[in-house]
Design an enzyme around this catalytic site. Structure first.
Site, PDB file in Angstrom:
ATOM      1  N   GLY A   1       7.691   1.209  -0.628  1.00  0.00           N
ATOM      2  CA  GLY A   1       8.287   1.623  -2.175  1.00  0.00           C
ATOM      3  C   GLY A   1       7.107   1.937  -3.129  1.00  0.00           C
TER       4      GLY A   1
ATOM      5  N   TYR B   1     -19.696 -10.360   0.893  1.00  0.00           N
ATOM      6  CA  TYR B   1     -19.660  -8.995   0.633  1.00  0.00           C
ATOM      7  C   TYR B   1     -21.158  -8.114   0.759  1.00  0.00           C
ATOM      8  CZ  TYR B   1     -18.337  -4.962  -2.594  1.00  0.00           C
ATOM      9  OH  TYR B   1     -18.098  -3.590  -3.219  1.00  0.00           O
TER      10      TYR B   1
ATOM     11  N   ILE C   1       6.066   0.701  -6.852  1.00  0.00           N
ATOM     12  CA  ILE C   1       5.938  -0.357  -7.588  1.00  0.00           C
ATOM     13  C   ILE C   1       6.117   0.335  -9.077  1.00  0.00           C
ATOM     14  CG2 ILE C   1       4.875  -2.348  -8.748  1.00  0.00           C
ATOM     15  CD1 ILE C   1       3.440  -2.356  -5.616  1.00  0.00           C
TER      16      ILE C   1
ATOM     17  N   ARG D   1     -24.346   5.026  -6.712  1.00  0.00           N
ATOM     18  CA  ARG D   1     -24.208   5.378  -5.172  1.00  0.00           C
ATOM     19  C   ARG D   1     -23.694   6.643  -5.081  1.00  0.00           C
ATOM     20  NH1 ARG D   1     -18.553   4.814  -3.367  1.00  0.00           N
ATOM     21  NH2 ARG D   1     -18.129   5.822  -5.182  1.00  0.00           N
TER      22      ARG D   1
ATOM     23  N   GLU E   1       0.776  -1.042  -0.254  1.00  0.00           N
ATOM     24  CA  GLU E   1      -0.052   0.070   0.093  1.00  0.00           C
ATOM     25  C   GLU E   1       0.563   1.362   0.059  1.00  0.00           C
ATOM     26  OE1 GLU E   1      -3.490   0.024   2.330  1.00  0.00           O
ATOM     27  OE2 GLU E   1      -3.467  -2.104   2.706  1.00  0.00           O
TER      28      GLU E   1
END
Ligand SMILES: Cc1cc2nc3c(=O)[nH]c(=O)nc-3n(C[C@H](O)[C@H](O)[C@H](O)COP(=O)(O)OP(=O)(O)OC[C@H]3O[C@@H](n4cnc5c(N)ncnc54)[C@H](O)[C@@H]3O)c2cc1C
Length: 534
Positions: free
Chosen positions: A263, A453, A265, A392, A259
């Site tokens: 470092g 979920y 990516i 939403r 996250e």
């Protein structure tokens, strides 16, 4: 047509809900939750807000990479969760990056990290900004001189394709559609389709251990990584391309899910797959949710790995697929690049029938290159799945509380977890005086457990929906923690899940992670407050 990204909500401005879709959305919402105040509220113009002036100046050698444009900074301040959208709608932009920098090479990333390490400036790696856990938000203590948001969208190329090993070397800033556009002519696909696919990047998927749309087998991006290259303030880490390796703990595993704290990516070799030809699908109705769960478990444990195995509880099936059912609906699909899928489809249908499932429409399959027509339910579900984030936002602007939370647990604990989450959510809705509905679906299923979920749709009070949601979220997170489930199956930790993540991980592992951060990011500038404290 070039579309304009929304600074405050999901996706493109031109694709926001309007017209017939809006009328239908508000009609359905009023039918479900009568007396809801659905008056619309518009987002403010960020230029009208009292946003803190930039506290840092980019050095001359990097100045061409920096932007202190107010709307650009505002657009990089929050992710895309309900709480982000609501704060944007209210003009609550108290934590805004001082500058947005857009490197287009590793050398520039190294130079930016050197400058920030020397100058005590926090750095937040930014992919598509679709974080739903406060992962890209400059919200932390620690006396930093300022914060930069490092937007990696310019690192957007597929650098090499190895057809023989079926892998590609891909830069981290590429967005989902652009990546698939390059792989398609070669007959290949990464086959990783999170719901946020259109507006999220490979680097973001790796940094958050994202979960794709497919329900079994290769669920997380982790499964698709061959090797990774990461620029840390202490140097560059690049792992070897290997199909598997038993050489000690894996450096890829350290950076997957890091996250932006260890470092940046910059690229990865990713395992690809041939594009599927043969497909089949079926939709099964149940009169009893417990039986539906048992059928889903039987399929997950049968070793046949459907691509889709999405169990929708009755509320979810009604709201998002427009289907009435007393015990839930199981949406099943198979696909293969290599062989017809008919026998597998027949077997899962048989398993469903064994558990009392019925099929309103016969299963569909093609044992040729032509895609079969989707069933009515799977079609309705798919289009609603893609429109959900836009809807939403429309509801958030109309005082509704609309948000999801997700987890994973073992099959033996699911019934208790489901009951305790339901209770916690309903009690919390009552305590914040919001009439609402809780829905549940399985996004992924494993032989040893599902990834449930949950969705909440509730009538809030304008000006209070954030506080109301925060109370509900805390209650359901406690229920997940108490049930021994994970605080996240694929949404990551960010800042919002920290309290529960801290309780979930072993203390000695936390110490090891802090030590790793100390070694890789000695000045403690990378995404402070996420995963570990600097
Ligand atoms: C509507 C919606 C649907 C979603 N659906 C899914 C889903 O189906 N599955 C799923 O897993 N998630 C989903 N998410 C969450 C989100 O899309 C994922 O977490 C995604 O992986 C983030 O990618 P991103 O490129 O937007 O990263 P960002 O949001 O920009 O960043 C996320 C985190 O990764 C870090 N980061 C980003 N790029 C890099 C890099 N190159 N190097 C190091 N660190 C980096 C950031 O610092 C931050 O901590 C959804 C979110 C929304 C709003």
């Amino acid at each position: 047509m070039n579309k304009t990204r929304s600074w405050w909500g999901w996706g493109n401005v031109e694709d926001a809900v309007h017209g017939v879709e809006l009328a239908e959305l508000t009609r359905r919402t009023s039918a479900m939750l009568p007396d809801t105040d659905l008056r619309a509220h518009e987002p403010p113009d960020p230029r009208s807000l009292d946003i803190r002036r930039p506290r840092v100046t980019v050095p001359a050698s990097l100045a061409h990479l920096g932007s202190d444009d107010l709307v650009d900074r505002a657009a990089h301040a929050h992710g895309k969760a309900f709480r982000d959208v609501v704060r944007n709608l209210h003009g609550d932009l108290r934590n805004v990056p001082d500058v947005v920098v857009r490197p287009s090479s590793e050398t520039e990333i190294v130079d930016i990290l050197d400058w920030c390490s020397r100058s005590n400036i926090a750095v937040i790696a930014y992919g598509g900004g679709s974080s739903v856990v406060g992962g890209i938000e400059p919200r932390f203590d620690g006396g930093y001189a300022g914060t930069i948001s490092m937007d990696l969208a310019a690192l957007d190329r597929v650098l090499e394709i190895d057809r023989t090993s079926r892998a590609a070397r891909i830069q981290a800033g590429v967005f989902g559609p652009a990546l698939e556009d390059v792989l398609r002519p070669a007959g290949l696909t990464l086959r990783h389709f999170p719901q946020s696919f259109e507006f999220s990047t490979l680097g973001g998927w790796l940094a958050t251990r994202a979960g794709g749309h497919f329900a079994t087998l290769y669920t997380h991006i982790d499964d698709l990584v061959e090797s990774m290259r990461v620029v840390t303030p202490a140097g560059i880490s690049e792992s070897r391309r290997l199909p598997g390796s038993g050489a000690g703990p894996s450096s890829d595993r350290l950076f997957l899910g890091s996250e932006g704290t260890l470092g940046v990516i910059t690229e990865a070799w990713m395992r690809l797959q041939d594009r599927p030809r043969w497909r089949g699908n079926a939709t099964v109705h149940f009169s009893d949710f417990e039986a539906a769960v048992s059928a889903t478990r039987a399929i997950a444990q049968a070793g046949i790995f459907p691509t889709n195995c999405r169990l929708l509880d009755p509320a979810e099936a009604f709201i998002n697929a427009g289907t009435a059912s007393s015990g839930g609906v199981l949406v099943l699909a198979f696909e293969s690049a290599d062989h017809p899928v008919g026998p597998w489809l027949d077997r899962v249908v048989e398993l469903c029938r064994d558990h009392g499932g019925t099929l309103p429409e016969p299963p569909r399959r093609t044992d040729s290159a032509d895609a079969p027509a989707p069933t009515a339910v799977s079609d309705a579900w798919r289009s609603s799945f893609l429109r959900m984030p836009y809807q939403r936002d429309a509801l958030a602007a109309r005082s509704m509380i609309v948000e999801t939370f997700e987890t994973a647990c073992t099959w033996d604990t699911f019934a208790d977890l489901h009951a305790s989450v339901r209770k916690a959510a309903n009690d919390a809705l009552a305590s914040v005086d919001a009439q609402g509905v809780l829905t549940c679906r399985f996004t992924h299923v494993y032989p040893d457990g599902p990834a449930p979920y949950f969705g909440i749709y509730a009538a809030g009070r304008w000006g209070s929906t954030l506080a109301q949601w925060d109370q509900i979220k805390a209650a359901v997170s406690e229920a997940l923690a108490n049930a021994g489930a994970t605080i996240t199956h694929h949404h990551a930790v960010g800042r919002d899940h920290r309290p529960w993540y801290d309780r979930q991980r072993p203390d000695v592992f936390a110490a090891a992670l802090r030590a790793a951060k100390g070694a890789l990011d000695p000045a403690g500038i990378l995404n402070p407050g996420v995963l570990v404290d600097p």
